[in-house]
Design a protein around this motif. Sequence first.
Motif, PDB file in Angstrom:
ATOM      1  N   ILE A 291       0.842  -1.197   0.000  1.00 46.41           N
ATOM      2  CA  ILE A 291       0.000   0.000   0.000  1.00 46.41           C
ATOM      3  C   ILE A 291       0.875   1.243   0.000  1.00 46.41           C
ATOM      4  N   LEU A 292       1.916   1.188   0.842  1.00 45.87           N
ATOM      5  CA  LEU A 292       2.853   2.307   0.930  1.00 45.87           C
ATOM      6  C   LEU A 292       3.545   2.545  -0.409  1.00 45.87           C
TER       7      LEU A 292
ATOM      8  N   LEU B  42       2.509   1.818  -3.419  1.00 45.89           N
ATOM      9  CA  LEU B  42       1.587   2.392  -4.403  1.00 45.89           C
ATOM     10  C   LEU B  42       1.507   3.897  -4.236  1.00 45.89           C
TER      11      LEU B  42
ATOM     12  N   ASN C 230      -0.983   3.598 -10.265  1.00 46.70           N
ATOM     13  CA  ASN C 230      -0.597   4.020  -8.921  1.00 46.70           C
ATOM     14  C   ASN C 230      -1.430   5.215  -8.467  1.00 46.70           C
TER      15      ASN C 230
ATOM     16  N   ALA D 164      -4.899   4.081  -7.659  1.00 44.71           N
ATOM     17  CA  ALA D 164      -4.827   3.357  -6.391  1.00 44.71           C
ATOM     18  C   ALA D 164      -4.817   4.314  -5.217  1.00 44.71           C
TER      19      ALA D 164
ATOM     20  N   ILE E 250      -7.474   4.480  -2.241  1.00 46.52           N
ATOM     21  CA  ILE E 250      -7.044   4.227  -0.866  1.00 46.52           C
ATOM     22  C   ILE E 250      -7.416   5.400   0.035  1.00 46.52           C
TER      23      ILE E 250
ATOM     24  N   VAL F  28     -11.308   5.583   0.555  1.00 42.53           N
ATOM     25  CA  VAL F  28     -11.790   4.505   1.416  1.00 42.53           C
ATOM     26  C   VAL F  28     -11.302   4.699   2.851  1.00 42.53           C
TER      27      VAL F  28
END
Lengths: 314, 292
Positions: free
Chosen positions: B38-39, B41, B253, B256, B260, B263
Amino acid sequence: MKARTMAKPSFIQGLLRGRTAVIGLPYAWLLIFFALPFVIVAKISVSEMETVHFKDLISYADGMLRLSIKLGNYLFITQDDLYFLSYVASLKYAAVTTVGCLLIGYPFAYFMARARGTLQPALLMLVMLPFWTSFLLRVYAWKGLLGEHGWVAEAIEAVGLDQLLLAAGLIPALGKLMNTPFSLVVGMIYTYLPFMILPLYASLAKMDLRLLEAAADLGATPWVGFWRITVPLSKAGIIAGSMLVFIPCVGEFVIPELLGGPQTLMIGRVLWDEFFSNNDWPMASAVAVVMILLIIVPLAIFNKYQAESQEAKR
Amino acid sequence: MSSGATIKARRAILGPQATRWFGRGWLGLGYVFLYLPILALIIYSFNDSNIASVWGGFTLKWYGQLLQDREVVTGLWLSMQIAFVTACSSVLLGIFAAFALVKYKRFKGRTLFAGMVNAPLVMPEVIVGLSLLLMLVSMQRALGFPERGMLTIWLGHLLLGLAYATVVIGARLQDLPPQLEEAAMDLGAKPFQVFMLVTLPMIAQSLLSAWLLTFTLSLDDVVLSAFLSGPGATTLPLVIFSRARLGVSPSINAVATVIILVVSVGVILASVLIARQERRRAQEMAAAQRGG
């Protein structure tokens, strides 16, 4: 309170009151959209494909009732190496993923459940949070991490771990981590790890710790207490977690497609290709039926434990 | 753990000091593993380089391109609509299913029902997608509807959403003390009133969690959507998936990171609201007990 305004009964109230509606509505819905489709898949898997339609299994013409069942697709699956090898590979990768998740997830869930009580909700939330983040994007991110110049790839090469992976046959050459069995397994373990941790945590957190105290009083070392008390008591969590990981892994499509490269054959990809590339719907159905047969035993175990844990809570 | 635990007992549970440090290390590494992608991305969405995995300085250009990307924008809009409808319907049907499973211990075909509710949690999505599609095709041949598109994608997502919503709501229903409902019943409330005035407020938090979870599940689904979508109904994950198959690209990216961010804000907001509501409820309960 608002009780007085609610007093007038209406038609909908009357309908909702009955337990028939409460059970019947989702039941009927699932029968139509979940159970019936499987019957239809089974039917199509033994149908003959014609240009636009499938032949009907039962036909009536000239006073003759005909039943035509084509078993050719199943014969083909048993005889063709491609299918056999991809079923074997799928089971193998699913098993490796399950064991990997258990090895990483069990200590994780254990220390989470034994952390300070005030800390636990936060630790749990941090495991849940990736659920809220796109699964597709998290898998995609590994393409970058394991690809050339990726953070993880460079770290692995820096400590010489890739030599070990090469020796284990998980990567074809030094420095090539992406699109290999290794990257596939990393992606699968990564994706399914929370599905292992959460049921394990649930069973470990509700364990009665006085049992361990009693064991210690009777002279058991912490290690003995762990193996003879903690592990057996978390059996339900181990089984639930393993099934939650193993069953979907067998048919996984997205992760092998993004991380597996061309060599890793998995049955989910074969089914996808039969359907979308070859347009052979009966064949795709036959592949699906065999896949269901392979997972039906673990599925039954999963449902049994799920039902038991629901009973146990009452 | 009780506060009166002896040192010996604590050691029996936690093991020696070394075990505790091992535990902390394991947890730490586990969280790094969970959050690293996650980081990555987020960081690489600001990467000013066309080769996605080589750092070339900070930029916002990928975000600018995103707004002009028609495929992404229409895909996102379609996905949001489907996810909204899926979440609402999953929670509604999930309340029924959870009630049936938790409150009614004996009815005909309960095992089959429980199996059908739970199975989509683990069933490989290729199987669910294929079987549902083949049924819908057969249905269309016989009845003339439904066309493949939003409606059929929703049907598939609802199957998955119902399973998750039932688990979340069912877990909460199981933890409820039955005394409150029984008391309301004794005071003459009809079952529907009991549900609306007693049960519903107590499970409200789980309804919100189930709604958010099914919303994000639907927003994220690739396989079911691929099987069930028709021409002209391309959801955002399908767009992302077809691009990701070709390789790593900085524009993904950026998508994403936006997803992220949205959300995370939603989830954090929801959990703050839930925590506040829980605190108020606990205070009311305490006050009621003191008063009684």
